[in-house]
Design a protein around this motif. Structure first.
Motif, mmCIF file in Angstrom:
data_model
loop_
_atom_site.group_PDB
_atom_site.id
_atom_site.type_symbol
_atom_site.label_atom_id
_atom_site.label_comp_id
_atom_site.label_asym_id
_atom_site.label_seq_id
_atom_site.Cartn_x
_atom_site.Cartn_y
_atom_site.Cartn_z
ATOM 1 N N GLY A 44 1.089 -1.043 0.060
ATOM 2 C CA GLY A 44 -0.060 -0.143 -0.146
ATOM 3 C C GLY A 44 0.442 1.104 0.233
ATOM 4 O O GLY A 44 0.227 2.069 -0.116
ATOM 5 N N ASP A 45 2.123 0.611 0.340
ATOM 6 C CA ASP A 45 2.949 2.026 0.095
ATOM 7 C C ASP A 45 4.389 2.093 -0.354
ATOM 8 O O ASP A 45 4.598 1.230 -1.028
ATOM 9 C CB ASP A 45 3.518 1.931 1.441
ATOM 10 N N GLY A 46 4.150 3.097 -1.552
ATOM 11 C CA GLY A 46 4.972 3.570 -2.691
ATOM 12 C C GLY A 46 6.209 3.799 -2.083
ATOM 13 O O GLY A 46 7.718 3.116 -2.749
ATOM 14 N N ALA A 47 6.845 4.007 -0.692
ATOM 15 C CA ALA A 47 7.903 4.288 -0.589
ATOM 16 C C ALA A 47 8.593 3.442 0.239
ATOM 17 O O ALA A 47 9.745 2.644 -0.258
ATOM 18 C CB ALA A 47 7.937 5.134 0.783
ATOM 19 N N LEU A 48 7.671 1.526 1.015
ATOM 20 C CA LEU A 48 8.267 0.473 0.854
ATOM 21 C C LEU A 48 8.860 0.349 -0.382
ATOM 22 O O LEU A 48 10.214 -0.632 -0.355
ATOM 23 C CB LEU A 48 7.004 0.238 1.870
ATOM 24 N N LEU A 49 7.717 -0.067 -1.005
ATOM 25 C CA LEU A 49 7.657 -0.498 -2.606
ATOM 26 C C LEU A 49 9.390 0.156 -3.544
ATOM 27 O O LEU A 49 11.021 -0.919 -3.564
ATOM 28 C CB LEU A 49 7.400 -0.231 -3.685
ATOM 29 N N ARG A 50 10.384 1.282 -3.129
ATOM 30 C CA ARG A 50 11.183 1.699 -3.114
ATOM 31 C C ARG A 50 11.989 1.024 -2.659
ATOM 32 O O ARG A 50 13.021 0.861 -3.338
ATOM 33 C CB ARG A 50 11.203 3.151 -3.210
ATOM 34 N N ASP A 51 12.182 1.050 -1.521
ATOM 35 C CA ASP A 51 13.149 0.650 -0.128
ATOM 36 C C ASP A 51 13.306 -1.010 -0.630
ATOM 37 O O ASP A 51 14.551 -1.710 -0.483
ATOM 38 C CB ASP A 51 12.303 0.405 0.930
ATOM 39 N N MET A 52 12.386 -2.015 -1.159
ATOM 40 C CA MET A 52 12.878 -3.447 -1.299
ATOM 41 C C MET A 52 12.774 -3.555 -2.818
ATOM 42 O O MET A 52 13.389 -3.781 -3.262
ATOM 43 C CB MET A 52 11.063 -4.102 -1.091
ATOM 44 N N SER A 53 12.921 -2.418 -3.375
ATOM 45 C CA SER A 53 13.830 -2.187 -4.654
ATOM 46 C C SER A 53 14.873 -2.031 -5.036
ATOM 47 O O SER A 53 15.975 -3.205 -5.531
ATOM 48 C CB SER A 53 12.614 -1.452 -6.134
ATOM 49 N N ASP A 54 14.762 -1.396 -3.955
ATOM 50 C CA ASP A 54 16.656 -1.251 -3.665
ATOM 51 C C ASP A 54 17.238 -2.631 -3.163
ATOM 52 O O ASP A 54 18.326 -2.913 -3.538
ATOM 53 C CB ASP A 54 17.088 0.134 -2.808
ATOM 54 N N ARG A 55 16.351 -2.767 -2.337
ATOM 55 C CA ARG A 55 17.245 -4.294 -1.585
ATOM 56 C C ARG A 55 16.460 -5.742 -2.227
ATOM 57 O O ARG A 55 18.414 -6.255 -2.687
ATOM 58 C CB ARG A 55 16.239 -4.786 0.084
ATOM 59 N N LEU A 56 15.834 -5.843 -3.345
ATOM 60 C CA LEU A 56 16.198 -6.888 -4.616
ATOM 61 C C LEU A 56 17.538 -6.805 -5.464
ATOM 62 O O LEU A 56 17.999 -7.752 -6.125
ATOM 63 C CB LEU A 56 15.466 -7.132 -5.232
ATOM 64 N N TRP A 57 17.613 -5.307 -5.240
ATOM 65 C CA TRP A 57 19.308 -4.913 -6.615
ATOM 66 C C TRP A 57 20.592 -5.795 -6.097
ATOM 67 O O TRP A 57 21.780 -6.323 -6.254
ATOM 68 C CB TRP A 57 19.831 -3.555 -6.664
ATOM 69 N N THR A 58 20.124 -5.234 -4.437
ATOM 70 C CA THR A 58 21.797 -5.942 -3.630
ATOM 71 C C THR A 58 21.693 -6.415 -2.139
ATOM 72 O O THR A 58 22.758 -6.822 -2.150
ATOM 73 C CB THR A 58 22.327 -4.433 -3.096
ATOM 74 N N ALA A 59 20.875 -7.938 -2.897
ATOM 75 C CA ALA A 59 20.427 -8.679 -1.730
ATOM 76 C C ALA A 59 21.476 -9.379 -1.268
ATOM 77 O O ALA A 59 21.783 -9.727 -0.343
ATOM 78 C CB ALA A 59 19.034 -9.707 -2.238
ATOM 79 N N ARG A 60 22.825 -10.021 -2.438
ATOM 80 C CA ARG A 60 23.560 -10.410 -2.644
ATOM 81 C C ARG A 60 24.172 -9.393 -2.982
ATOM 82 O O ARG A 60 24.459 -9.028 -4.513
ATOM 83 C CB ARG A 60 23.071 -12.487 -3.581
ATOM 84 N N PRO A 61 25.382 -10.386 -2.837
ATOM 85 C CA PRO A 61 26.628 -10.066 -3.278
ATOM 86 C C PRO A 61 27.140 -10.608 -5.006
ATOM 87 O O PRO A 61 27.885 -9.382 -5.779
ATOM 88 C CB PRO A 61 28.123 -9.583 -2.078
ATOM 89 N N ASP A 62 26.759 -11.439 -4.693
ATOM 90 C CA ASP A 62 27.161 -12.096 -6.357
ATOM 91 C C ASP A 62 26.125 -12.027 -7.694
ATOM 92 O O ASP A 62 26.312 -12.277 -8.354
ATOM 93 C CB ASP A 62 27.621 -13.738 -5.886
ATOM 94 N N SER A 63 25.263 -11.152 -6.913
ATOM 95 C CA SER A 63 23.662 -11.447 -8.272
ATOM 96 C C SER A 63 22.665 -10.510 -7.524
ATOM 97 O O SER A 63 23.130 -9.805 -6.613
ATOM 98 C CB SER A 63 23.132 -12.900 -8.512
ATOM 99 N N PHE A 64 21.844 -10.308 -8.867
ATOM 100 C CA PHE A 64 20.272 -9.024 -8.209
ATOM 101 C C PHE A 64 19.401 -10.800 -8.484
ATOM 102 O O PHE A 64 19.860 -11.059 -8.961
ATOM 103 C CB PHE A 64 20.460 -7.974 -8.738
ATOM 104 N N LEU A 65 18.155 -9.263 -8.024
ATOM 105 C CA LEU A 65 16.586 -9.756 -8.934
ATOM 106 C C LEU A 65 16.479 -9.536 -9.238
ATOM 107 O O LEU A 65 15.702 -8.604 -9.491
ATOM 108 C CB LEU A 65 15.592 -10.659 -6.667
ATOM 109 N N ALA A 66 16.175 -9.559 -10.457
ATOM 110 C CA ALA A 66 16.311 -8.925 -12.047
ATOM 111 C C ALA A 66 14.269 -8.150 -11.432
ATOM 112 O O ALA A 66 13.961 -9.223 -10.856
ATOM 113 C CB ALA A 66 15.998 -9.586 -13.099
ATOM 114 N N HIS A 67 13.995 -7.154 -11.680
ATOM 115 C CA HIS A 67 12.777 -6.649 -11.340
ATOM 116 C C HIS A 67 12.178 -5.574 -11.244
ATOM 117 O O HIS A 67 13.131 -4.836 -12.425
ATOM 118 C CB HIS A 67 12.164 -6.865 -10.211
ATOM 119 N N GLY A 68 10.905 -4.898 -11.735
ATOM 120 C CA GLY A 68 10.427 -3.812 -12.059
ATOM 121 C C GLY A 68 9.664 -3.050 -11.263
ATOM 122 O O GLY A 68 8.783 -4.036 -11.087
ATOM 123 N N ARG A 69 9.325 -1.827 -11.095
ATOM 124 C CA ARG A 69 7.456 -1.354 -10.451
ATOM 125 C C ARG A 69 6.715 -1.342 -11.643
ATOM 126 O O ARG A 69 7.312 -0.494 -12.206
ATOM 127 C CB ARG A 69 8.596 0.239 -9.944
#
Length: 156
Positions: A44-69
């Motif tokens: 329900g919160d766009g700010a939370l989605l922005r935070d999660m988007s940043d997290r998905l790009w950096t969740a692992r040091p060796d890869s990322f989870l491809a996604h879009g908003r």
């Protein structure tokens, strides 16, 4: 609450106590992709989605989870789509509900994940009410929580 439940869709509640949303969501999304499914993450919160988007790009040091908003274009091509709206624009099989966002109709999904912070009294109360309503509607429910060792265990 306008949650609609389809009897065939599995709706899994994830009670977060030992791990944060930013730790658990990437793990669950990775398992979803490994299964060959697409994921729709609704908040329900766009700010939370922005935070999660940043997290998905950096969740692992060796890869990322491809996604879009949602709203950035190419929604239909995204393996993981982050959104605040109810449409399944990427044809996802898995729906992830964050921050008490509306569940909406579930019949287009194989599985829905409702993630809530068990350390937050309001979130816990809302999850219990959502469970009660869905159970009365005949939904196919499961409840997961972490063991003291951090493993996810089906508790209901």
């Amino acid at each position: 609450m306008s949650d609609a439940a389809a009897g065939g869709t599995e709706i899994w509640f994830y009670h977060l106590e030992r791990s944060s949303l930013s730790e658990v969501l990437p793990e669950l999304l990775d398992k979803t992709l490994q299964r060959g499914w697409r994921a729709l993450v609704r908040a329900g919160d766009g700010a939370l989605l922005r935070d999660m988007s940043d997290r998905l790009w950096t969740a692992r040091p060796d890869s990322f989870l491809a996604h879009g908003r949602d709203g950035e274009g190419d929604e239909a091509r995204q393996p993981i789509l982050l959104t605040t709206n109810a449409e399944n624009r990427n044809g996802a099989q898995a729906l992830f509900i964050l921050d008490q966002a509306e569940l909406g109709a579930t019949e287009d999904f194989a599985r829905c994940f409702i993630l809530f912070d068990g350390r937050d009294d309001a979130a816990l109360t809302a999850a219990r009410e959502r469970w009660r309503v869905l159970k009365q509607a005949g939904a196919n429910l499961a409840y997961w929580k972490q063991s003291p060792e951090g493993r996810w265990e089906k508790a209901g």
